[in-house]
Write a protein that holds these residues in place. Structure first.
Motif, mmCIF file in Angstrom:
data_model
loop_
_atom_site.group_PDB
_atom_site.id
_atom_site.type_symbol
_atom_site.label_atom_id
_atom_site.label_comp_id
_atom_site.label_asym_id
_atom_site.label_seq_id
_atom_site.Cartn_x
_atom_site.Cartn_y
_atom_site.Cartn_z
ATOM 1 N N ALA A 98 0.823 -1.204 0.000
ATOM 2 C CA ALA A 98 0.000 0.000 0.000
ATOM 3 C C ALA A 98 0.862 1.260 0.000
ATOM 4 O O ALA A 98 0.556 2.244 -0.694
ATOM 5 C CB ALA A 98 -0.940 -0.004 1.204
ATOM 6 N N ILE A 99 1.942 1.264 0.762
ATOM 7 C CA ILE A 99 2.833 2.427 0.812
ATOM 8 C C ILE A 99 3.470 2.666 -0.553
ATOM 9 O O ILE A 99 3.542 3.807 -1.031
ATOM 10 C CB ILE A 99 3.907 2.228 1.905
ATOM 11 C CG1 ILE A 99 3.256 2.261 3.295
ATOM 12 C CG2 ILE A 99 4.986 3.302 1.803
ATOM 13 C CD1 ILE A 99 4.197 1.857 4.418
ATOM 14 N N LEU A 100 3.920 1.609 -1.189
ATOM 15 C CA LEU A 100 4.534 1.754 -2.510
ATOM 16 C C LEU A 100 3.507 2.222 -3.536
ATOM 17 O O LEU A 100 3.840 3.016 -4.440
ATOM 18 C CB LEU A 100 5.178 0.434 -2.936
ATOM 19 C CG LEU A 100 6.370 -0.019 -2.090
ATOM 20 C CD1 LEU A 100 6.878 -1.367 -2.568
ATOM 21 C CD2 LEU A 100 7.491 1.016 -2.114
ATOM 22 N N LYS A 101 2.270 1.760 -3.414
ATOM 23 C CA LYS A 101 1.222 2.220 -4.327
ATOM 24 C C LYS A 101 0.929 3.696 -4.081
ATOM 25 O O LYS A 101 0.677 4.460 -5.024
ATOM 26 C CB LYS A 101 -0.046 1.375 -4.162
ATOM 27 C CG LYS A 101 0.117 -0.061 -4.641
ATOM 28 C CD LYS A 101 -1.185 -0.840 -4.616
ATOM 29 C CE LYS A 101 -2.063 -0.496 -5.791
ATOM 30 N NZ LYS A 101 -3.214 -1.413 -5.931
ATOM 31 N N PHE A 102 0.951 4.116 -2.818
ATOM 32 C CA PHE A 102 0.755 5.543 -2.532
ATOM 33 C C PHE A 102 1.887 6.350 -3.155
ATOM 34 O O PHE A 102 1.655 7.407 -3.764
ATOM 35 C CB PHE A 102 0.699 5.799 -1.030
ATOM 36 C CG PHE A 102 0.503 7.252 -0.693
ATOM 37 C CD1 PHE A 102 -0.761 7.805 -0.643
ATOM 38 C CD2 PHE A 102 1.598 8.078 -0.474
ATOM 39 C CE1 PHE A 102 -0.939 9.165 -0.377
ATOM 40 C CE2 PHE A 102 1.439 9.437 -0.213
ATOM 41 C CZ PHE A 102 0.158 9.974 -0.162
ATOM 42 N N ASN A 103 3.122 5.880 -3.005
ATOM 43 C CA ASN A 103 4.258 6.579 -3.611
ATOM 44 C C ASN A 103 4.076 6.733 -5.113
ATOM 45 O O ASN A 103 4.483 7.743 -5.700
ATOM 46 C CB ASN A 103 5.559 5.815 -3.329
ATOM 47 C CG ASN A 103 6.063 6.022 -1.906
ATOM 48 O OD1 ASN A 103 5.546 6.851 -1.163
ATOM 49 N ND2 ASN A 103 7.071 5.258 -1.536
ATOM 50 N N ALA A 104 3.463 5.716 -5.736
ATOM 51 C CA ALA A 104 3.253 5.738 -7.180
ATOM 52 C C ALA A 104 1.996 6.508 -7.577
ATOM 53 O O ALA A 104 1.712 6.660 -8.774
ATOM 54 C CB ALA A 104 3.177 4.309 -7.710
ATOM 55 N N GLY A 105 1.222 6.968 -6.583
ATOM 56 C CA GLY A 105 0.020 7.740 -6.861
ATOM 57 C C GLY A 105 -1.174 6.921 -7.282
ATOM 58 O O GLY A 105 -2.097 7.451 -7.893
ATOM 59 N N VAL A 106 -1.190 5.611 -6.922
ATOM 60 C CA VAL A 106 -2.287 4.750 -7.368
ATOM 61 C C VAL A 106 -3.017 4.057 -6.212
ATOM 62 O O VAL A 106 -3.843 3.179 -6.442
ATOM 63 C CB VAL A 106 -1.777 3.686 -8.374
ATOM 64 C CG1 VAL A 106 -1.279 4.346 -9.648
ATOM 65 C CG2 VAL A 106 -0.675 2.814 -7.747
ATOM 66 N N LEU A 107 -2.737 4.451 -4.959
ATOM 67 C CA LEU A 107 -3.454 3.853 -3.836
ATOM 68 C C LEU A 107 -4.895 4.339 -3.825
ATOM 69 O O LEU A 107 -5.149 5.544 -3.863
ATOM 70 C CB LEU A 107 -2.778 4.208 -2.513
ATOM 71 C CG LEU A 107 -3.419 3.594 -1.255
ATOM 72 C CD1 LEU A 107 -3.170 2.089 -1.208
ATOM 73 C CD2 LEU A 107 -2.891 4.262 0.005
ATOM 74 N N THR A 108 -5.865 3.424 -3.757
ATOM 75 C CA THR A 108 -7.274 3.800 -3.772
ATOM 76 C C THR A 108 -7.810 3.998 -2.363
ATOM 77 O O THR A 108 -7.217 3.542 -1.379
ATOM 78 C CB THR A 108 -8.112 2.724 -4.476
ATOM 79 O OG1 THR A 108 -8.114 1.526 -3.658
ATOM 80 C CG2 THR A 108 -7.555 2.402 -5.856
#
Length: 402
Positions: A321-331
């Protein structure tokens, strides 16, 4: 022993092992955080808890040491660092040091206050507030919750009525973190009672503004060193330059920022669970009963084996989830899953670990006692577990609409 050609081919076809979640830079930052807590926080923490207030000098020391304002661009005095893994490192060290009250205050600045300025602040607002947030010379609050509303944000009754270029604000807020020390509050108010979710707006209200008053410092069960207050607004005149974003866009801005807040709570929850496990493992393999170490009893081993497994599985989801947030794609749904599951996991872990401490687990001189007290809020603020499940459930139902 030599590999056959087939074995070599098979080995070369295997995917490379995953890269470590943390880099050397993250670990270097960990040492900085650990040293800062040892030097500036731990010697004073008991006094802050007794006073139910983190001393202002600690905030300034945190700003000087780079413990806050990581995401604030360099031109405003911050580090310009958007990688949330640094915030996870900070959460882990706060949990190990058992200084949750201090961590919650700084987390509010970085995870909740600052993003509003970064995402919807005007250039004038950024110039006025971001340097102070980066140095921790300014402390902010978000005035959202009201008596009787809780998670029902659409029930907000605080109103703002236009008066020329200004707005007149009236209402009451409660459970406002950093409300006693805050130099300003981002206030959620209803600007159009007939516009539904488009009827709310955000206003910057600064300390000293006539009609803006603080109520009592609330007496909480846990994280008692972090101040929480009631706020009152009586005919508060807010100039147009203190409107955040567009009039009517308040609810959308809140929804935009809530996933980061919930991810931050999940990060703190996992760090708290891991710290509790560490303390308990150390304790059960030192403490003896009935002629052997407590850790050598099968029941103890089974309990701790279950806890460690659950924590490791939760970490895998959270790291993704943290890596997805870094990538701007966490829902929003993914953030909600992390928040409810890991905050509830923390409750189970701390409870079971405290049991293994026996009577000492009920003493605040042992870290597990304070952790038990401080962990309770995690499933409540930032959206209760029930609200998180409702968000996830609505998304499921939407997939099956005709």
């Amino acid at each position: 022993m030599t590999l056959t050609d087939d074995a070599r081919t098979e080995a070369s076809a295997r995917p490379a092992p995953p890269e470590p979640f943390y880099t050397e830079d993250h670990e270097a930052y960990r040492e900085t955080v650990r040293e800062f807590l040892k030097r500036e926080v731990l010697p004073n923490y008991e006094a802050w808890e007794e006073a139910r207030l983190i001393d202002r000098t600690a905030w300034l020391a945190a700003g000087e040491a780079g413990m806050v304002g990581l995401a604030i661009p360099e031109e405003y005095g911050g580090a310009g660092e958007l990688d949330r893994r640094y915030r996870m490192v900070f959460s882990e060290e706060i949990a190990r040091a058992n200084t949750t009250s201090f961590g919650v205050g700084l987390g509010l600045q970085d995870d909740i206050i600052t993003p509003y300025f970064l995402h919807i602040g005007t250039e004038d607002q950024k110039q006025r507030f971001l340097p102070g947030l980066a140095s921790a010379e300014l402390i902010g609050a978000v005035a959202m919750t009201e008596p009787g509303t809780g998670s029902d944000l659409q029930g907000i009754r605080t109103s703002a009525v236009r008066d020329g270029d200004d707005w007149i604000l009236n209402g009451q807020k409660t459970f406002i973190s950093s409300g006693i020390q805050a130099d300003f509050a981002i206030v959620v108010a209803r600007t159009d009672p007939d516009a539904g979710s488009r009827g709310f707006s955000l206003f910057l209200v600064e300390t000293g503004t006539p009609g803006f008053e603080r109520g009592r410092k609330l007496d909480k069960v846990g994280i008692i060193g972090q101040d929480t207050a009631e706020l009152f607004f009586r005919d508060v005149r807010v100039p147009a330059e203190n409107v955040m974003g567009e009039i009517g866009g308040g609810m959308g801005y809140l929804m935009q920022n809530l996933p980061l807040e919930r991810l931050g709570i999940a990060m703190a929850s996992l760090a708290g669970a891991e710290a509790a496990l560490e303390w308990t493992l150390d304790y059960v393999y030192q403490r003896r009963a009935f002629g052997q170490r407590i850790g050598d009893f099968q029941n103890t081993r089974f309990e701790l084996a279950e806890i460690e497994t659950e924590v490791d599985v939760a970490r895998a989801y959270l790291e993704r989830a943290i890596l997805k947030f870094n990538a701007g794609v966490l829902t929003t749904v993914e953030a909600s899953k992390a928040k409810w599951y890991i905050s509830e996991l923390q409750q189970r872990v701390v409870y079971r670990c405290q049991q293994l401490f026996g009577g000492y687990g009920f003493m605040l001189e042992y870290p597990i006692g304070r952790a038990y007290r401080d962990a309770r809020i995690q499933t409540i603020y930032g959206g209760t577990t029930e609200i998180m499940k409702e968000i996830i459930g609505r998304a499921q139902a939407a997939r099956y609409r005709d």
